[in-house]
Design an enzyme around this catalytic site. Structure first.
Site, short mmCIF file in Angstrom:
data_model
loop_
_atom_site.label_atom_id
_atom_site.label_comp_id
_atom_site.label_asym_id
_atom_site.label_seq_id
_atom_site.Cartn_x
_atom_site.Cartn_y
_atom_site.Cartn_z
N LYS A 1 7.71 22.39 -15.04
CA LYS A 1 6.81 21.26 -14.74
C LYS A 1 6.41 21.27 -13.27
CE LYS A 1 5.56 16.57 -15.40
NZ LYS A 1 5.75 15.27 -15.99
N LYS B 1 3.24 11.01 -11.97
CA LYS B 1 2.39 10.11 -12.77
C LYS B 1 3.14 8.79 -12.92
CE LYS B 1 -0.42 13.10 -15.71
NZ LYS B 1 -0.70 13.52 -17.10
N ARG C 1 0.82 -1.24 0.00
CA ARG C 1 0.00 0.00 0.00
C ARG C 1 0.84 1.28 0.00
NH1 ARG C 1 -2.62 -3.27 3.79
NH2 ARG C 1 -4.45 -4.27 2.90
N GLU D 1 -4.27 16.82 -12.52
CA GLU D 1 -4.77 17.16 -13.85
C GLU D 1 -6.27 17.43 -13.87
OE1 GLU D 1 -2.54 15.30 -17.04
OE2 GLU D 1 -4.27 15.46 -18.34
N HIS E 1 0.54 16.28 -27.87
CA HIS E 1 0.33 14.86 -27.58
C HIS E 1 -0.91 14.28 -28.25
CE1 HIS E 1 3.52 15.65 -24.77
NE2 HIS E 1 3.48 14.45 -24.25
N HIS F 1 -0.06 11.09 -30.00
CA HIS F 1 -0.60 9.77 -29.66
C HIS F 1 -1.20 9.09 -30.89
CE1 HIS F 1 -1.07 11.04 -25.18
NE2 HIS F 1 0.11 10.51 -25.43
N GLU G 1 10.27 17.35 -25.32
CA GLU G 1 9.59 17.80 -24.09
C GLU G 1 10.19 19.12 -23.61
OE1 GLU G 1 6.92 16.19 -23.50
OE2 GLU G 1 7.21 14.08 -24.03
N HIS H 1 8.14 8.11 -28.64
CA HIS H 1 7.14 9.04 -28.11
C HIS H 1 7.55 10.50 -28.38
CE1 HIS H 1 4.17 10.72 -25.38
NE2 HIS H 1 5.14 11.34 -24.72
N ASN I 1 0.34 18.38 -22.16
CA ASN I 1 0.07 17.44 -23.27
C ASN I 1 0.11 18.15 -24.62
OD1 ASN I 1 -0.28 15.21 -21.56
ND2 ASN I 1 -2.38 15.84 -21.12
N ARG J 1 -2.84 21.17 -15.71
CA ARG J 1 -1.77 20.21 -16.04
C ARG J 1 -1.89 19.66 -17.45
NH1 ARG J 1 1.06 15.56 -12.19
NH2 ARG J 1 2.41 14.75 -13.85
P1 NAD Z 1 12.90 4.54 -22.11
O1 NAD Z 1 12.72 4.46 -20.67
O2 NAD Z 1 12.42 3.41 -22.94
O3 NAD Z 1 14.43 4.81 -22.44
C1 NAD Z 1 14.83 4.90 -23.77
C2 NAD Z 1 15.99 3.94 -24.08
O4 NAD Z 1 17.20 4.46 -23.53
C3 NAD Z 1 15.82 2.56 -23.47
O5 NAD Z 1 16.34 1.60 -24.35
C4 NAD Z 1 16.69 2.65 -22.22
O6 NAD Z 1 17.13 1.41 -21.73
C5 NAD Z 1 17.84 3.48 -22.71
N1 NAD Z 1 18.59 4.21 -21.72
C6 NAD Z 1 18.12 4.81 -20.60
N2 NAD Z 1 19.10 5.53 -20.03
C7 NAD Z 1 20.21 5.36 -20.79
C8 NAD Z 1 21.53 5.87 -20.72
N3 NAD Z 1 21.89 6.76 -19.80
N4 NAD Z 1 22.41 5.47 -21.66
C9 NAD Z 1 22.03 4.63 -22.67
N5 NAD Z 1 20.79 4.15 -22.81
C10 NAD Z 1 19.90 4.51 -21.87
O7 NAD Z 1 12.19 5.84 -22.71
P2 NAD Z 1 12.02 7.34 -22.17
O8 NAD Z 1 11.94 8.18 -23.37
O9 NAD Z 1 13.00 7.67 -21.11
O10 NAD Z 1 10.58 7.29 -21.47
C11 NAD Z 1 9.42 6.99 -22.21
C12 NAD Z 1 8.38 6.52 -21.21
O11 NAD Z 1 8.08 7.59 -20.32
C13 NAD Z 1 7.06 6.13 -21.87
O12 NAD Z 1 6.62 4.92 -21.32
C14 NAD Z 1 6.11 7.27 -21.49
O13 NAD Z 1 4.78 6.83 -21.36
C15 NAD Z 1 6.69 7.69 -20.16
N6 NAD Z 1 6.40 9.09 -19.81
C16 NAD Z 1 5.92 9.31 -18.56
C17 NAD Z 1 5.67 10.60 -18.14
C18 NAD Z 1 5.19 10.85 -16.73
O14 NAD Z 1 4.83 11.98 -16.42
N7 NAD Z 1 5.19 9.85 -15.88
C19 NAD Z 1 5.91 11.68 -19.00
C20 NAD Z 1 6.43 11.42 -20.26
C21 NAD Z 1 6.67 10.11 -20.66
N1 GLY Z 2 3.81 14.44 -19.10
C1 GLY Z 2 2.55 15.01 -18.76
C2 GLY Z 2 2.33 15.14 -17.31
O1 GLY Z 2 3.16 14.81 -16.50
O2 GLY Z 2 1.30 15.60 -16.90
#
Ligand code: NAD
Ligand code: GLY
Length: 366
Positions: free
Chosen positions: A232, A148, A126, A242, A253, A257, A190, A270, A250, A246
């Protein structure tokens, strides 16, 4: 602090008693000075098969030197791995090690690891303490901040999750040295977004410094991360769940998307889809008379200079509309768009369908 360690900025996400620091610096993972940001004496480090060989050992050494016991959880890499099976793998390791509610979950990786570890922390017993150590530009400027967390469901991305804030975010800019260039570009989408929706001066700074950013100049990247996190954090402080504001995060997006889903997830990153989506949202803003044509051109130029696509895939008008209609911001039967009015300010609105169709037609042309 070791001689090579330097802190560029320390910020706060102000959420009352759930406030937390964001530390941005070089070689943070190697300095025991940062161990106090990680609560408790036992830390489960969740990472993946790509990041573990690069950074797990140095982080583990640092934490062990500070007297903490480390439990590694190494998951397969990839967006398709952000699923319930890997969430269960995290729980399996925690239970096998008899971890109680004092365990801290630390996410070492990009947004996939951060989102999945955050959701595990929100739900294990929890809720247990959670720390983000983002290693992609996208995670350092966006996903590690704001609470998030989610996993994907076969029927939709990020469909199962929770709002759950970390206790700290430690962004070590030196980890970006190993990031593939395509991932650096994806993170820049971003950064550009933050300037476009909130801070025209930051947008201008990016135009002047895009070459340095793409060449990974550490000071330039650190400033881009700092300003993005400030923007942010301020939005999240005002609207954590949101309810309204917030949603401006997007920007780009809704189109993005649709590109990701229309081409099949993984075809474009993405950030690539968001980059192109921002060009499309800027085009729509111009058609509505909100954004000067020359400012739309500045957005196209900056997105392009960041190595991101500016021409949308031709999915066909019907498919485009269908894909955008399932977007989560589609409320009351109308698709809501984040628009610029003018550059540096955002508004959320539905739009006349003839203008939307004109944007689709214009943006799929080479
Ligand atoms: P990711 O986590 O897949 O990383 C991209 C690639 O880089 C992967 O292959 C990873 O293993 C590699 N990698 C990571 N760090 C590295 C480093 N220092 N050196 C070499 N390789 C490295 O992708 P991302 O772009 O970081 O994140 C995308 C994800 O984030 C999506 O799932 C998306 O939905 C999510 N997201 C969440 C929020 C939020 O507010 N929570 C906001 C935007 C995106
Ligand atoms: N990436 C959008 C949010 O965090 O709200």
């Amino acid at each position: 602090m070791t001689s090579s360690t330097s802190v560029y900025a320390k910020l706060s996400v102000d959420l009352g008693e759930r406030s937390y620091p964001i530390v941005i610096g070089r070689h943070l993972l190697e300095s025991a000075d940062f161990a106090p940001y990680i609560p408790g004496s036992r830390v489960a480090i969740v990472t993946n098969t790509t990041v573990a060989p690069l950074y797990l050992e140095r982080l583990t050494d640092m934490l062990q030197a500070a007297g903490k016991q480390c439990i590694p959880v190494i998951l397969p890499d990839g967006e398709e791995e952000k699923n319930i099976a890997n969430l269960m793998r995290i729980f399996d390791v925690l239970l096998e090690h008899k971890c109680d509610r004092k365990i801290t979950l630390l996410a070492l990786g990009g947004g996939v690891i951060g989102d999945m570890t955050g959701f595990a922390a929100a739900t294990y017993m929890r809720g247990v303490p959670f720390v983000q150590v983002p290693t992609t530009l996208l995670a350092q400027v966006d996903s590690s901040v704001g609470g998030k967390t989610a996993i994907n469901h076969p029927l939709g991305k990020n469909m199962v999750g929770a709002f759950y804030q970390p206790q700290a975010v430690l962004a070590d800019t030196s980890t970006l040295s190993t990031l593939p260039q395509r991932e650096l570009s994806a993170g820049m989408a971003e950064v550009i977004k933050h300037g476009a929706i909130i801070d025209a001066e930051f947008f201008r700074w990016q135009e002047a410094n895009i070459d340095k950013l793409m060449a990974r100049d550490d000071a330039a990247l650190a400033y881009a991360i700092q300003r993005s996190c400030e923007i942010k954090a301020d939005v999240v402080r005002q609207d954590e769940r949101e309810g309204g504001l917030r949603a401006i995060l997007n920007f780009g997006h809704t189109f993005g998307h649709a590109i990701e889903a229309g081409l099949g997830y993984g075809e474009w990153l993405h950030g690539e889809a968001v980059g192109c989506g921002m060009v499309m949202a800027a085009d729509l803003s111009t058609r509505l008379g909100y954004l000067a044509p020359e400012d739309k051109d500045r957005i196209i130029a900056l997105v392009k200079a960041a190595g991101l696509p500016v021409v949308a895939p031709d999915l066909g008008e019907d498919r485009w509309l269908e894909l955008m209609e399932v977007d989560k911001k589609n409320e009351g039967g109308q698709i809501k768009f984040i628009l610029l009015k003018p550059l540096g300010q955002a508004l959320i609105s539905s739009v006349p369908s003839d203008l939307l169709k004109a944007t689709l037609a214009a943006c799929v042309k080479a």
